[in-house]
Design a protein around this motif. Structure first.
Motif, short mmCIF file in Angstrom:
data_model
loop_
_atom_site.label_atom_id
_atom_site.label_comp_id
_atom_site.label_asym_id
_atom_site.label_seq_id
_atom_site.Cartn_x
_atom_site.Cartn_y
_atom_site.Cartn_z
N GLY A 1 1.84 -0.42 -10.16
CA GLY A 1 1.49 0.75 -10.90
C GLY A 1 -0.06 0.74 -11.27
N GLN A 2 -0.66 -0.38 -11.56
CA GLN A 2 -2.09 -0.42 -11.57
C GLN A 2 -2.72 -0.13 -10.29
N ALA A 3 -2.30 -0.61 -9.35
CA ALA A 3 -2.82 -0.38 -8.04
C ALA A 3 -3.06 1.19 -7.72
N THR A 4 -2.49 1.93 -8.39
CA THR A 4 -2.69 3.35 -8.30
C THR A 4 -4.11 3.81 -8.39
N VAL A 5 -4.68 3.00 -9.22
CA VAL A 5 -6.29 3.07 -9.36
C VAL A 5 -6.98 2.95 -8.15
N ALA A 6 -6.56 2.09 -7.33
CA ALA A 6 -7.15 2.00 -5.99
C ALA A 6 -6.99 3.14 -5.10
N ASN B 1 4.26 9.74 -7.78
CA ASN B 1 5.39 10.09 -8.73
C ASN B 1 4.49 10.42 -9.99
N MET B 2 3.56 9.63 -10.35
CA MET B 2 2.93 9.86 -11.65
C MET B 2 2.19 11.08 -11.80
N ARG B 3 1.99 12.16 -10.71
CA ARG B 3 1.54 13.41 -10.89
C ARG B 3 2.43 14.04 -11.88
N ALA B 4 3.62 13.80 -11.82
CA ALA B 4 4.65 14.48 -12.90
C ALA B 4 4.33 14.48 -14.21
N LEU B 5 3.36 13.34 -14.65
CA LEU B 5 3.21 12.96 -16.16
C LEU B 5 1.57 13.35 -16.28
N PHE B 6 0.83 12.87 -15.47
CA PHE B 6 -0.73 13.27 -15.37
C PHE B 6 -1.43 13.27 -14.16
N ASN C 1 5.23 3.38 -13.68
CA ASN C 1 6.16 2.57 -12.59
C ASN C 1 7.00 1.67 -13.04
N ALA C 2 6.68 1.04 -13.74
CA ALA C 2 7.84 -0.07 -14.37
C ALA C 2 9.17 0.56 -14.94
N GLN D 1 0.74 -1.24 -0.09
CA GLN D 1 -0.02 -0.06 0.11
C GLN D 1 0.75 1.24 0.03
N ASP D 2 1.91 1.28 0.90
CA ASP D 2 2.79 2.28 0.78
C ASP D 2 3.52 2.49 -0.50
N ASN D 3 3.86 1.52 -1.10
CA ASN D 3 4.56 1.69 -2.59
C ASN D 3 3.52 2.23 -3.57
N ALA D 4 2.35 1.73 -3.45
CA ALA D 4 1.17 2.21 -4.49
C ALA D 4 1.08 3.65 -4.32
#
Length: 412
Positions: free
Chosen positions: A158-163, A13-18, A57-58, A4-7
Motif C-alpha cells: 500500500g505504501q508503494a502507491t506513493v512511488a 483501488n484507492m481512488r474510491a477513497l481519495f 490496502n491491508a 509493481q503490478d500489485n502496487a
C-alpha cells in the motif's frame, strides 16, 4: 502479478477513497540547494499522512479474503491510527485503535473524528512498543485482524502507491528519492517499486530513533536501548522484520540520523517561508537535505513529506529547541551581587540585540550574592561571546547551563 503490478492496482483501488496527493516543485528549497527539489505532499492526504495507503490496502485485501471479518485492531503513534480509522469508516467495519499515552492530543482527537462510531481509541503505554504489545494481546483474545503500522506485506504494498504516483506525476526519472524512516514501511514500499536500478535513495531517521542504521550495522533488526519520542511519527525502537528484508542491502552512508533540535528549525522554516505545516516526522526528508547538499546540486530530488499532523500546542517547544540549536537562546546561572544598583549594572551590560526571556531568583538568602536563572535570546550566536566578556569585566559570574541536560531539566 509483479510487486509493481500489485502496487498499480492498489493505487487505482484507492481512488474510491481519495485522489492522489500533489507532487510540487519547491522553489525555495530548489534555490537554496541548487537542485530541482520536489515535495511529494503526503501531508495533504485526507488524514494528512501516507498511512492511509497501507491501511486501505491491508483492510481491502483482508475483506476480500475473509468477507465476514468485521473487527480490526492496530497500534499507532498517530498517523497509522488515523488512516485505519478513516478506512474502517469507509468499509463499515469496527476498529479498535491502541495509541501511546504520550500521543499528541491533536492526533487522538483527529483519529476519533475520522473513525466516528466505527472505532474505539485505547490509550496505553508510554512508548510505541508497549502499546504494540497491548494491542496484539487484545487482538488475539478477540480473534480480530491485526493491522501492523509497517511490518506487513499488504501495508508495504500500500505504501508503494506513493512511488506509483511519483512516477506518473514527475514524468521522468528522479535522480534521488529522500525517504523518512520509522518502522520502514514507506521506504520498503518505495524502494521495492523502483528497485535498485532506479533512483538513488537517502534515508532520514531521527537521531533518537535510528533503528534502520542499527539494523544495518547488526545485519538484523535490533532494538534500541532508548528512544527519543519527540519525532513521534518515526520514533520506533526496532525496525520491522519484513521491512528490513527490503532495506538490508542499503549502505550506512545512505542513512542519516537527523538531530531532533535541527528538525525544529526545518519545521519553522517551512511554516514561516512556505506556509507548509509539517510534523517532526514529515520534516525529516527536507531537513536531511542539509547533510547531502553537496551530493544533489543540479539533480532532480523528490522528498516525501510524510505527515502534517502537527499539534500547534507544541509550537513553543519547537521554537525553543530551534533557537537553542541555532545558538540564539541560552540559559545561564547568574551570580548577582546583593547590593543596590547591581541589577541596573547587569542590565546595562546587555547588548542591543540581547533580550531577557527568563529571570528568576533561585536563591536569595546569601548575604553577598544571589543566584538567578537567566534566559537570553539574541539575533546572532556570536553575541553570546561578547556578552560573556562584558559580564566578566563587570564582575558578574555567568555559567552556561544550556548544554547541561541534568541541570537544565531540573531548573528550566
Amino acid at each position: 502479478m509483479t510487486f509493481q503490478d500489485n502496487a498499480k492496482a492498489a493505487t487505482e483501488n484507492m481512488r474510491a477513497l481519495f485522489k492522489r496527493t500533489p507532487l510540487h516543485r519547491n522553489d525555495h528549497l530548489s534555490d537554496k540547494f541548487g537542485a530541482e527539489i520536489w515535495l511529494k505532499r503526503e501531508d495533504m492526504s485526507p488524514v494528512r499522512s501516507y498511512k492511509i495507503r497501507g491501511a486501505f490496502n491491508a483492510i481491502s485485501k483482508a475483506l476480500t479474503n475473509a468477507p465476514d471479518q468485521r473487527l480490526f485492531v492496530c497500534a499507532s503513534a498517530g498517523n497509522h491510527a488515523q488512516g485505519v480509522a478513516r478506512v474502517c469508516a469507509h468499509f463499515g467495519v469496527r476498529g479498535v485503535i491502541y495509541m501511546p499515552v504520550t500521543t499528541p492530543k491533536q492526533k487522538v482527537e483527529k483519529t476519533r473524528i475520522f473513525g466516528g462510531d466505527a472505532i474505539q481509541v485505547v490509550l496505553e503505554g508510554d512508548y510505541f512498543d508497549e502499546t504494540l504489545a497491548a494491542s496484539q494481546a487484545y487482538c488475539a483474545s478477540q480473534g480480530a485482524h491485526f493491522l501492523s503500522p509497517f511490518d506487513d506485506a499488504d501495508v508495504i504494498e500500500g505504501q508503494a502507491t506513493v512511488a506509483v504516483e511519483i512516477e506518473a506525476q514527475l514524468g521522468r526519472a528522479a535522480d534521488m528519492i529522500v525517504l523518512p524512516v520509522g518502522g520502514g514501511g514507506l521506504s520498503a514500499g518505495v524502494t521495492s517499486y523502483f528497485g535498485t536500478d532506479g533512483p538513488t535513495y537517502t534515508f532520514a531517521e531521527p537521531a533518537g530513533g535510528a533503528s534502520l542504521a542499527l539494523a544495518v550495522e547488526k545485519a538484523a533488526p535490533t532494538a534500541l536501548e532508548n528512544i527519543d519520542s519527540f519525532v513521534d511519527g518515526a520514533a520506533v525502537a526496532k525496525i520491522g522484520a519484513k521491512t528490513f528484508e527490503c532495506l538490508k542491502d542499503f549502505a550506512q552512508d545512505q542513512i542519516f540520523a537527523v538531530p531532533e533540535d535541527r528538525i525544529c528549525t526545518t519545521i519553522l522554516e517551512m511554516l514561516n517561508i512556505e506556509g507548509i505545516v509539517l510534523e517532526p516526522a514529515g520534516a525529516l526528508s527536507v531537513d536531511v537535505l542539509k547533510d547531502i547538499k553537496d551530493q544533489i546540486q543540479g539533480k532532480t530530488v523528490v522528498c516525501v513529506t510524510s505527515g502534517g499532523n502537527f499539534d500547534f500546542e507544541r509550537l513553543p517547544e519547537v521554537k525553543e529547541r530551534a533557537q537553542q540549536y541555532l545558538g540564539l537562546k541560552k540559559y545561564f546561572m547568574l551570580r548577582l551581587p546583593q547590593r543596590p544598583g547591581a541589577l541596573k549594572d547587569f542590565l546595562g551590560l546587555l547588548g542591543p540585540d540581547d533580550d531577557i526571556a527568563r529571570f528568576e531568583y533561585m536563591k536569595k538568602s546569601a548575604r553577598n550574592f544571589g543566584t538567578v536563572l537567566l534566559g537570553i535570546e539574541t539575533t546572532a550566536e556570536e553575541n553570546f561571546a561578547a556578552l560573556h566578556e562584558r559580564m566578566e569585566r563587570g564582575g558578574f559570574g555567568l555559567q552556561d547551563i544550556t548544554g547541561d541536560s541534568a541541570l537544565a531539566d531540573l531548573v528550566i
